[in-house]
Design a protein around this motif. Structure first.
Motif, PDB file in Angstrom:
ATOM      1  N   PRO A 141     -20.974  42.191 -24.881  1.00 39.12           N
ATOM      2  CA  PRO A 141     -21.117  41.202 -25.953  1.00 39.12           C
ATOM      3  C   PRO A 141     -20.750  39.821 -25.420  1.00 39.12           C
ATOM      4  CG  PRO A 141     -19.053  42.368 -26.171  1.00 39.12           C
ATOM      5  CD  PRO A 141     -19.783  42.988 -25.014  1.00 39.12           C
ATOM      6  N   GLY A 142     -21.251  38.803 -26.011  1.00 41.54           N
ATOM      7  CA  GLY A 142     -20.874  37.455 -25.585  1.00 41.54           C
ATOM      8  C   GLY A 142     -21.553  37.087 -24.277  1.00 41.54           C
ATOM      9  N   ILE A 143     -20.902  36.241 -23.522  1.00 39.06           N
ATOM     10  CA  ILE A 143     -21.444  35.705 -22.272  1.00 39.06           C
ATOM     11  C   ILE A 143     -20.841  36.464 -21.105  1.00 39.06           C
ATOM     12  CG2 ILE A 143     -21.606  33.637 -20.837  1.00 39.06           C
ATOM     13  CD1 ILE A 143     -21.224  32.050 -23.512  1.00 39.06           C
ATOM     14  N   LYS A 144     -21.706  36.975 -20.244  1.00 38.08           N
ATOM     15  CA  LYS A 144     -21.237  37.749 -19.100  1.00 38.08           C
ATOM     16  C   LYS A 144     -20.453  36.867 -18.124  1.00 38.08           C
ATOM     17  CE  LYS A 144     -22.773  41.619 -16.518  1.00 38.08           C
ATOM     18  NZ  LYS A 144     -23.830  42.573 -16.362  1.00 38.08           N
ATOM     19  N   LEU A 145     -19.339  37.374 -17.641  1.00 39.43           N
ATOM     20  CA  LEU A 145     -18.476  36.653 -16.710  1.00 39.43           C
ATOM     21  C   LEU A 145     -19.286  36.172 -15.512  1.00 39.43           C
ATOM     22  CD1 LEU A 145     -15.636  35.737 -15.909  1.00 39.43           C
ATOM     23  CD2 LEU A 145     -15.331  37.976 -14.842  1.00 39.43           C
ATOM     24  N   ASP A 146     -19.126  34.883 -15.178  1.00 37.40           N
ATOM     25  CA  ASP A 146     -19.936  34.277 -14.135  1.00 37.40           C
ATOM     26  C   ASP A 146     -19.130  33.751 -12.944  1.00 37.40           C
ATOM     27  OD1 ASP A 146     -18.601  32.252 -15.411  1.00 37.40           O
ATOM     28  OD2 ASP A 146     -20.361  30.992 -15.741  1.00 37.40           O
ATOM     29  N   ARG A 147     -17.840  34.083 -12.871  1.00 34.39           N
ATOM     30  CA  ARG A 147     -17.017  33.550 -11.791  1.00 34.39           C
ATOM     31  C   ARG A 147     -15.890  34.521 -11.455  1.00 34.39           C
ATOM     32  NH1 ARG A 147     -16.013  30.612 -16.517  1.00 34.39           N
ATOM     33  NH2 ARG A 147     -13.867  30.685 -17.270  1.00 34.39           N
ATOM     34  N   ALA A 183     -17.152  37.953 -21.418  1.00 36.52           N
ATOM     35  CA  ALA A 183     -16.918  39.394 -21.440  1.00 36.52           C
ATOM     36  C   ALA A 183     -17.317  39.977 -20.088  1.00 36.52           C
ATOM     37  CB  ALA A 183     -17.729  40.047 -22.551  1.00 36.52           C
ATOM     38  N   CYS A 184     -16.799  41.168 -19.795  1.00 41.13           N
ATOM     39  CA  CYS A 184     -17.192  41.859 -18.566  1.00 41.13           C
ATOM     40  C   CYS A 184     -17.026  43.367 -18.751  1.00 41.13           C
ATOM     41  CB  CYS A 184     -16.411  41.364 -17.362  1.00 41.13           C
ATOM     42  SG  CYS A 184     -14.663  41.734 -17.389  1.00 41.13           S
ATOM     43  N   THR A 203     -21.540  42.540  -3.660  1.00 43.20           N
ATOM     44  CA  THR A 203     -22.968  42.590  -3.374  1.00 43.20           C
ATOM     45  C   THR A 203     -23.390  44.039  -3.189  1.00 43.20           C
ATOM     46  OG1 THR A 203     -22.871  40.426  -2.323  1.00 43.20           O
ATOM     47  CG2 THR A 203     -24.797  41.787  -1.826  1.00 43.20           C
ATOM     48  N   TYR A 204     -24.415  44.452  -3.933  1.00 41.73           N
ATOM     49  CA  TYR A 204     -24.944  45.811  -3.875  1.00 41.73           C
ATOM     50  C   TYR A 204     -26.461  45.709  -3.955  1.00 41.73           C
ATOM     51  CZ  TYR A 204     -25.799  50.694  -5.105  1.00 41.73           C
ATOM     52  OH  TYR A 204     -26.246  51.991  -5.127  1.00 41.73           O
ATOM     53  N   GLU A 205     -27.137  46.330  -2.997  1.00 42.43           N
ATOM     54  CA  GLU A 205     -28.593  46.314  -2.919  1.00 42.43           C
ATOM     55  C   GLU A 205     -29.148  44.894  -3.009  1.00 42.43           C
ATOM     56  OE1 GLU A 205     -30.048  49.099  -5.854  1.00 42.43           O
ATOM     57  OE2 GLU A 205     -29.429  50.815  -4.640  1.00 42.43           O
ATOM     58  N   GLY A 206     -28.480  43.975  -2.295  1.00 40.93           N
ATOM     59  CA  GLY A 206     -28.948  42.607  -2.213  1.00 40.93           C
ATOM     60  C   GLY A 206     -28.630  41.708  -3.398  1.00 40.93           C
ATOM     61  N   LYS A 207     -27.966  42.242  -4.411  1.00 40.54           N
ATOM     62  CA  LYS A 207     -27.623  41.445  -5.591  1.00 40.54           C
ATOM     63  C   LYS A 207     -26.112  41.287  -5.672  1.00 40.54           C
ATOM     64  CE  LYS A 207     -31.601  42.969  -8.225  1.00 40.54           C
ATOM     65  NZ  LYS A 207     -32.078  43.632  -9.432  1.00 40.54           N
ATOM     66  N   THR A 208     -25.664  40.052  -5.892  1.00 41.41           N
ATOM     67  CA  THR A 208     -24.240  39.789  -6.021  1.00 41.41           C
ATOM     68  C   THR A 208     -23.889  39.605  -7.487  1.00 41.41           C
ATOM     69  OG1 THR A 208     -24.161  38.765  -3.843  1.00 41.41           O
ATOM     70  CG2 THR A 208     -22.353  38.253  -5.349  1.00 41.41           C
ATOM     71  N   LYS A 209     -22.874  40.346  -7.917  1.00 45.68           N
ATOM     72  CA  LYS A 209     -22.371  40.267  -9.287  1.00 45.68           C
ATOM     73  C   LYS A 209     -20.861  40.112  -9.227  1.00 45.68           C
ATOM     74  CE  LYS A 209     -25.801  43.473 -11.141  1.00 45.68           C
ATOM     75  NZ  LYS A 209     -25.993  44.738 -11.872  1.00 45.68           N
ATOM     76  N   ILE A 210     -20.292  39.592 -10.296  1.00 39.83           N
ATOM     77  CA  ILE A 210     -18.843  39.550 -10.423  1.00 39.83           C
ATOM     78  C   ILE A 210     -18.428  40.878 -11.025  1.00 39.83           C
ATOM     79  CG2 ILE A 210     -16.881  38.379 -11.483  1.00 39.83           C
ATOM     80  CD1 ILE A 210     -18.396  36.700  -9.396  1.00 39.83           C
ATOM     81  N   ARG A 211     -17.453  41.536 -10.376  1.00 39.64           N
ATOM     82  CA  ARG A 211     -17.000  42.834 -10.865  1.00 39.64           C
ATOM     83  C   ARG A 211     -15.483  42.859 -10.962  1.00 39.64           C
ATOM     84  NH1 ARG A 211     -14.652  46.521  -7.597  1.00 39.64           N
ATOM     85  NH2 ARG A 211     -14.552  46.019  -5.421  1.00 39.64           N
ATOM     86  N   VAL A 212     -14.989  43.773 -11.769  1.00 38.95           N
ATOM     87  CA  VAL A 212     -13.550  43.974 -11.867  1.00 38.95           C
ATOM     88  C   VAL A 212     -13.115  44.756 -10.643  1.00 38.95           C
ATOM     89  CG1 VAL A 212     -11.683  45.042 -13.184  1.00 38.95           C
ATOM     90  CG2 VAL A 212     -13.558  43.913 -14.385  1.00 38.95           C
ATOM     91  N   ALA A 213     -12.283  44.128  -9.823  1.00 40.64           N
ATOM     92  CA  ALA A 213     -11.781  44.792  -8.619  1.00 40.64           C
ATOM     93  C   ALA A 213     -10.486  45.558  -8.911  1.00 40.64           C
ATOM     94  CB  ALA A 213     -11.544  43.768  -7.516  1.00 40.64           C
ATOM     95  N   TRP A 214      -9.619  44.976  -9.795  1.00 37.07           N
ATOM     96  CA  TRP A 214      -8.341  45.600 -10.114  1.00 37.07           C
ATOM     97  C   TRP A 214      -7.984  45.380 -11.572  1.00 37.07           C
ATOM     98  CZ3 TRP A 214      -7.012  48.891  -6.710  1.00 37.07           C
ATOM     99  CH2 TRP A 214      -7.310  48.679  -5.368  1.00 37.07           C
ATOM    100  N   ILE A 215      -7.281  46.344 -12.119  1.00 36.65           N
ATOM    101  CA  ILE A 215      -6.712  46.227 -13.459  1.00 36.65           C
ATOM    102  C   ILE A 215      -5.202  46.383 -13.330  1.00 36.65           C
ATOM    103  CG2 ILE A 215      -7.109  48.680 -13.915  1.00 36.65           C
ATOM    104  CD1 ILE A 215      -7.402  47.971 -16.874  1.00 36.65           C
ATOM    105  N   ASP A 216      -4.474  45.547 -14.022  1.00 38.86           N
ATOM    106  CA  ASP A 216      -3.017  45.621 -14.046  1.00 38.86           C
ATOM    107  C   ASP A 216      -2.538  45.506 -15.483  1.00 38.86           C
ATOM    108  OD1 ASP A 216      -2.185  45.653 -11.150  1.00 38.86           O
ATOM    109  OD2 ASP A 216      -3.346  43.797 -11.161  1.00 38.86           O
TER     110      ASP A 216
END
Length: 125
Positions: free
Chosen positions: A4-10, A58-59, A112-125
């Motif tokens: 929902p909302g705007i996908k995280l871009d950074r 959102a992410c 980056t996966y299959e040539g596409k770079t996305k922002i992903r959650v690397a860690w949760i605390d």
């Protein structure tokens, strides 16, 4: 469920609230996985948390509970235990709704996966 909302871009470090979560299996390896959707409320800028709630960001995250060899992913499990107070015994408990005032800290990085770079959650605390 689409974000929902705007996908995280950074990349960055954020405080967020979980709005959706479900157990499943990863597409590639078929390992047990927790899928979560978050709304982002604060961003760490320098040493201060900046309110970004008006941005509507959102992410999504996929937390693998198992490794590809079928063994438990203890690092992820420990992070989920710490973030949610989960006892680590029954994964089905992770599907329970999260209290409205409970926030987690997310470290988000480019991936980056299959040539596409996305922002992903690397860690949760």
């Amino acid at each position: 469920m689409p974000v929902p909302g705007i996908k995280l871009d950074r990349p960055g470090i954020f405080r967020a609230h979980t709005i959706d979560r479900k157990l499943g299996a990863s597409k590639n390896a078929g390992v047990a996985q927790l899928f979560e959707t978050y709304i982002l409320w604060f961003e760490l800028v320098g040493q201060e948390w900046r309110d970004i709630s008006a941005q509507g960001l959102a992410c999504e995250a996929y937390h693998n509970l198992e490794k590809s060899d079928g063994t438990l992913n203890t690092r992820t499990i420990d992070k989920l235990k710490e973030a949610y107070g989960w006892d680590g015994v029954d994964p089905a408990e992770l599907e329970a709704p999260v209290a409205d005032d409970h926030m987690v800290k997310l470290t988000c990085e480019p991936d980056t996966y299959e040539g596409k770079t996305k922002i992903r959650v690397a860690w949760i605390d």
